[in-house]
Enzyme design. Sequence first.
Site, PDB file in Angstrom:
ATOM      1  CG  HIS A  37    -113.793  36.814 -71.262  1.00 56.05           C
ATOM      2  ND1 HIS A  37    -114.206  35.770 -70.459  1.00 56.05           N
ATOM      3  CD2 HIS A  37    -113.694  36.283 -72.512  1.00 56.05           C
ATOM      4  CE1 HIS A  37    -114.369  34.682 -71.185  1.00 56.05           C
ATOM      5  NE2 HIS A  37    -114.063  34.949 -72.431  1.00 56.05           N
ATOM      6  CB  SER A  44    -114.430  30.019 -70.280  1.00 55.48           C
ATOM      7  OG  SER A  44    -114.576  31.411 -70.321  1.00 55.48           O
ATOM      8  NE  ARG A  57    -107.931  32.622 -75.913  1.00 51.40           N
ATOM      9  CZ  ARG A  57    -108.963  31.877 -75.568  1.00 51.40           C
ATOM     10  NH1 ARG A  57    -109.041  31.392 -74.347  1.00 51.40           N
ATOM     11  NH2 ARG A  57    -109.894  31.594 -76.428  1.00 51.40           N
ATOM     12  CE  LYS A  81    -120.530  26.093 -76.291  1.00 52.98           C
ATOM     13  NZ  LYS A  81    -119.984  27.344 -76.855  1.00 52.98           N
TER      14      LYS A  81
HETATM   15  P1  ADP Z   1    -116.546  31.549 -77.262  1.00 50.31           P
HETATM   16  O1  ADP Z   1    -117.534  30.555 -76.739  1.00 50.31           O
HETATM   17  O2  ADP Z   1    -117.045  32.348 -78.426  1.00 50.31           O
HETATM   18  O3  ADP Z   1    -115.140  31.029 -77.426  1.00 50.31           O
HETATM   19  P2  ADP Z   1    -115.598  32.840 -74.898  1.00 50.31           P
HETATM   20  O4  ADP Z   1    -116.514  33.284 -73.812  1.00 50.31           O
HETATM   21  O5  ADP Z   1    -114.694  31.721 -74.595  1.00 50.31           O
HETATM   22  O6  ADP Z   1    -116.511  32.612 -76.136  1.00 50.31           O
HETATM   23  O7  ADP Z   1    -114.711  34.052 -75.397  1.00 50.31           O
HETATM   24  C1  ADP Z   1    -115.230  35.244 -75.910  1.00 50.31           C
HETATM   25  C2  ADP Z   1    -114.104  36.082 -76.511  1.00 50.31           C
HETATM   26  O8  ADP Z   1    -113.094  36.310 -75.557  1.00 50.31           O
HETATM   27  C3  ADP Z   1    -113.387  35.449 -77.691  1.00 50.31           C
HETATM   28  O9  ADP Z   1    -113.043  36.472 -78.606  1.00 50.31           O
HETATM   29  C4  ADP Z   1    -112.142  34.882 -77.098  1.00 50.31           C
HETATM   30  O10 ADP Z   1    -111.091  34.799 -78.048  1.00 50.31           O
HETATM   31  C5  ADP Z   1    -111.843  35.941 -76.078  1.00 50.31           C
HETATM   32  N1  ADP Z   1    -111.009  35.430 -74.998  1.00 50.31           N
HETATM   33  C6  ADP Z   1    -111.239  34.368 -74.222  1.00 50.31           C
HETATM   34  N2  ADP Z   1    -110.242  34.197 -73.321  1.00 50.31           N
HETATM   35  C7  ADP Z   1    -109.365  35.194 -73.560  1.00 50.31           C
HETATM   36  C8  ADP Z   1    -108.109  35.562 -72.994  1.00 50.31           C
HETATM   37  N3  ADP Z   1    -107.533  34.870 -72.008  1.00 50.31           N
HETATM   38  N4  ADP Z   1    -107.480  36.646 -73.476  1.00 50.31           N
HETATM   39  C9  ADP Z   1    -108.045  37.351 -74.503  1.00 50.31           C
HETATM   40  N5  ADP Z   1    -109.201  37.049 -75.088  1.00 50.31           N
HETATM   41  C10 ADP Z   1    -109.857  35.989 -74.632  1.00 50.31           C
END
Ligand code: ADP
Length: 151
Positions: free
Chosen positions: A23, A133, A96, A47
């Site tokens: 992120h 995450s 990703r 959730k």
């Molecule tokens: P969600 O619950 O919407 O998946 P996340 O908190 O997991 O939310 O992710 C928010 C954003 O960050 C999304 O656009 C996701 O694709 C991006 N993201 C998560 N991990 C990575 C990563 N390792 N590299 C790039 N973008 C990421």
Amino acid sequence: MASNNHIRRAVFPGSFDPITLGHVDIIERALPLFDEIIIAIGVNAAKNYMWDLEVRIAKIEAAFKGQSKIKVTSYQGLTADFCKKEKAQFILRGLRNTTDFNYEQTIAQANEKVNGVDSVFLICSPEYSHISSSIVRDIARNDGDFSSLVP
Ligand code: ADP
């Protein structure tokens, strides 16, 4: 000073349970593109989260201390409605892999057609494409050391 309408504002929505280096990479690389980035934690009552909302917000704020272009907040409901309320013209998302792409494509198309909110995607840096995450939560649940994956 430019009127509010001329501010290029993006919402970076997510669960951030917890925020990861993936992120942070996307947000830092998006900073030159926008005047303001609102990191927005979507709250879904159905959730179960591992970290409380307040803790997730605090972790994000700690990662971007002193960065005046970044705001951190939470919201309920549709991301596009939140964007309208915040006068944000853009949704920022990280990609990703093709799984992310396939998931994001129809949402982005609908947000643009229905709400006029455009999505901006950045491809994650290769060193972060394995970070999610959910991996961090798996490690945390098993008392592992996830410090190399988070800010
Ligand atoms: P969600 O619950 O919407 O998946 P996340 O908190 O997991 O939310 O992710 C928010 C954003 O960050 C999304 O656009 C996701 O694709 C991006 N993201 C998560 N991990 C990575 C990563 N390792 N590299 C790039 N973008 C990421």
